[in-house]
Structures are given as structure tokens and as C-alpha cells.
Write a protein that holds these residues in place. Structure first.
Motif, short mmCIF file in Angstrom:
data_model
loop_
_atom_site.label_atom_id
_atom_site.label_comp_id
_atom_site.label_asym_id
_atom_site.label_seq_id
_atom_site.Cartn_x
_atom_site.Cartn_y
_atom_site.Cartn_z
N VAL A 12 0.93 -1.24 -0.02
CA VAL A 12 0.14 -0.12 0.05
C VAL A 12 0.76 1.24 -0.04
N PHE A 13 0.68 2.21 -0.95
CA PHE A 13 1.45 3.40 -0.84
C PHE A 13 0.70 4.65 -0.52
N VAL A 14 1.10 5.36 0.06
CA VAL A 14 0.52 6.79 0.41
C VAL A 14 1.17 7.76 -0.34
N ILE A 15 0.27 8.38 -1.14
CA ILE A 15 0.49 9.58 -2.09
C ILE A 15 -0.27 10.71 -1.58
N VAL B 15 -1.08 1.64 -8.28
CA VAL B 15 0.43 2.25 -8.54
C VAL B 15 1.17 1.41 -9.96
N SER B 16 1.01 0.16 -10.00
CA SER B 16 1.31 -0.39 -11.22
C SER B 16 0.65 0.12 -12.45
N ALA B 17 -0.52 0.38 -12.39
CA ALA B 17 -1.03 1.19 -13.54
C ALA B 17 -0.52 2.40 -13.82
N LEU B 18 -0.28 3.17 -12.98
CA LEU B 18 -0.08 4.62 -13.07
C LEU B 18 1.37 4.47 -13.44
N ILE B 19 2.43 3.62 -13.15
CA ILE B 19 3.55 3.51 -13.66
C ILE B 19 3.67 3.07 -15.08
N PHE B 20 2.75 2.09 -15.44
CA PHE B 20 2.52 1.32 -16.91
C PHE B 20 2.48 2.60 -18.04
N VAL B 21 1.61 3.74 -17.74
CA VAL B 21 1.19 4.82 -18.47
C VAL B 21 2.51 5.44 -18.73
N PRO B 22 3.63 5.87 -18.18
CA PRO B 22 4.69 6.68 -18.72
C PRO B 22 5.65 5.68 -19.45
N ILE B 23 5.57 4.43 -19.00
CA ILE B 23 6.41 3.46 -19.79
C ILE B 23 5.90 3.36 -21.05
#
Length: 208
Positions: free
Chosen positions: A34-37, A47-55
Motif C-alpha cells: 500500500v502506497f501513501v501519496i 500504482v502499477s497501472a500509473l507506472i505503466f502509463v509513462p512506460i
């Protein structure tokens, strides 16, 4: 006019498939975290989905720089990923990212269906230079692929609504692409008789 360039086919496959595989492996690594942003908790999936976008965007930019072009399909897919990735982050709801697959397959089904209603094969417009085939063959392939996309869209809805998050990730990464590839390979085998072979003078003739 932008000149298109050929690149190593292995590199091309890495750039096209790499972002999806990266999402898969990142998800496996952080799925239970779990990540707190900004005082908001986000699951490993989001978070994986959000990292996927710039990749994905970086891979597309490299592909564009190397080849000088991007297909409409690639641009459309990128837009959908960015849009639904944004909704996923804004609402902190993984369902938006899961639904994007339904929209992509559903849109392809609708577009091909519109062409069929007009008595045309939009596939032929896109692929005829790479795969010369008689019009009857294109119409058959378009009808079948339209049905295939409808099935895949419905299957995605069933998977994300009834199965676990991890099951959806695995099916999204491997199941749907492999099913589509197997379907296309089977269709091209069945439609061999409609393929057009160049004759000795460079003109096309139908293969009996």
C-alpha cells in the motif's frame, strides 16, 4: 512527408509488448503493498497501472523516433490508457483501468461493424498492402474479427467482475493477446485461397 524507416523486428516487438510485460512484473512485485501519496492510500495494482502509463508513452516515443510513424491503433490505445489511467488515479478505483480493455475491444468491434453495414472492410484499408487478398476474403475476415472482438470485450467484463485482481492481470497480459493471436493465425490459414500472389510480371493473381 515523414519518411518511415524499418527497424529490427525484435526491437519493435520489445517496444510494443514491453510496457504490458513491465506492468505485469511490477504488479507481481508490489501487489500486496500500500502506497501513501498525498495523504491518499493507493493499492499496488493502482500504482502499477500509473507506472505503466509513462512506460507506454516512452516506448511509443522511441518507436516513433526509430520508425517515423505510429499507427492509428497505437495512438488510440495510448489515449485510452492515459484516459482510464487518469480516472483510476483520480477516483482511486482499479475498475476504470480494468474496463479500458472492454472499451478497446468494443470500439474495434463497433468500427468493423460499421464498415460491414456499409458493405466495406476497414481491415482491407489498413492491411491490404501488407497482406494482398481478394475482397471476399477481407469481408469474411472482418466479420469473424468483429465477432472475436465482441467476445473478447464480453470476456473482459466477465473476468474483472467475477475473478480476482491477479487473475485479471494474468489474463489481460497473456490470455487475451494469445487468444487473439491464435484466432488470427487460424483465420489466415482458413483464408489461404483468397490470398493474392504476384505473378512473374508483378501483377497480382488469385491463388486457386
Amino acid at each position: 512527408m515523414t519518411q518511415t524507416k524499418d527497424i529490427n523486428p525484435i526491437l519493435k516487438q520489445v517496444l510494443e509488448l514491453g510496457p504490458t510485460l513491465a506492468f505485469f512484473f511490477i504488479y507481481l512485485r508490489i501487489k500486496d503493498d500500500v502506497f501513501v501519496i498525498g495523504n491518499t492510500e493507493y493499492s499496488g495494482f493502482i500504482v502499477s497501472a500509473l507506472i505503466f502509463v509513462p512506460i507506454l508513452l516512452v516506448a511509443m516515443a522511441i518507436l516513433w523516433m526509430l520508425t517515423g510513424k505510429l499507427s492509428r491503433l497505437q495512438i488510440f490505445t495510448a489515449f485510452i490508457v492515459i484516459f482510464f489511467g487518469g480516472l483510476t488515479a483520480y477516483f482511486n478505483d482499479k475498475r476504470f483501468f480494468m474496463m479500458k480493455t472492454t472499451l478497446v475491444y468494443g470500439t474495434f468491434c463497433v468500427l468493423l461493424g460499421i464498415g460491414l453495414l456499409r458493405g466495406k472492410s476497414y481491415l482491407a484499408y489498413i492491411l491490404n498492402d501488407m497482406l494482398p487478398m481478394e475482397q471476399e476474403g477481407w469481408m469474411i475476415l472482418t466479420r469473424r474479427l468483429c465477432g472475436c472482438f465482441a467476445v473478447l470485450a464480453a470476456a473482459n467484463e466477465y473476468v474483472w467482475r467475477t475473478m480476482s485482481e491477479e487473475a485479471w492481470v494474468k489474463i489481460e497480459t497473456f490470455g487475451f493477446p494469445l487468444a487473439l493471436m491464435a484466432f488470427l493465425m487460424m483465420q489466415f490459414s482458413l483464408l489461404q485461397r483468397f490470398l493474392i500472389e504476384p505473378d512473374a510480371d508483378g501483377a497480382g493473381k488469385s491463388e486457386d
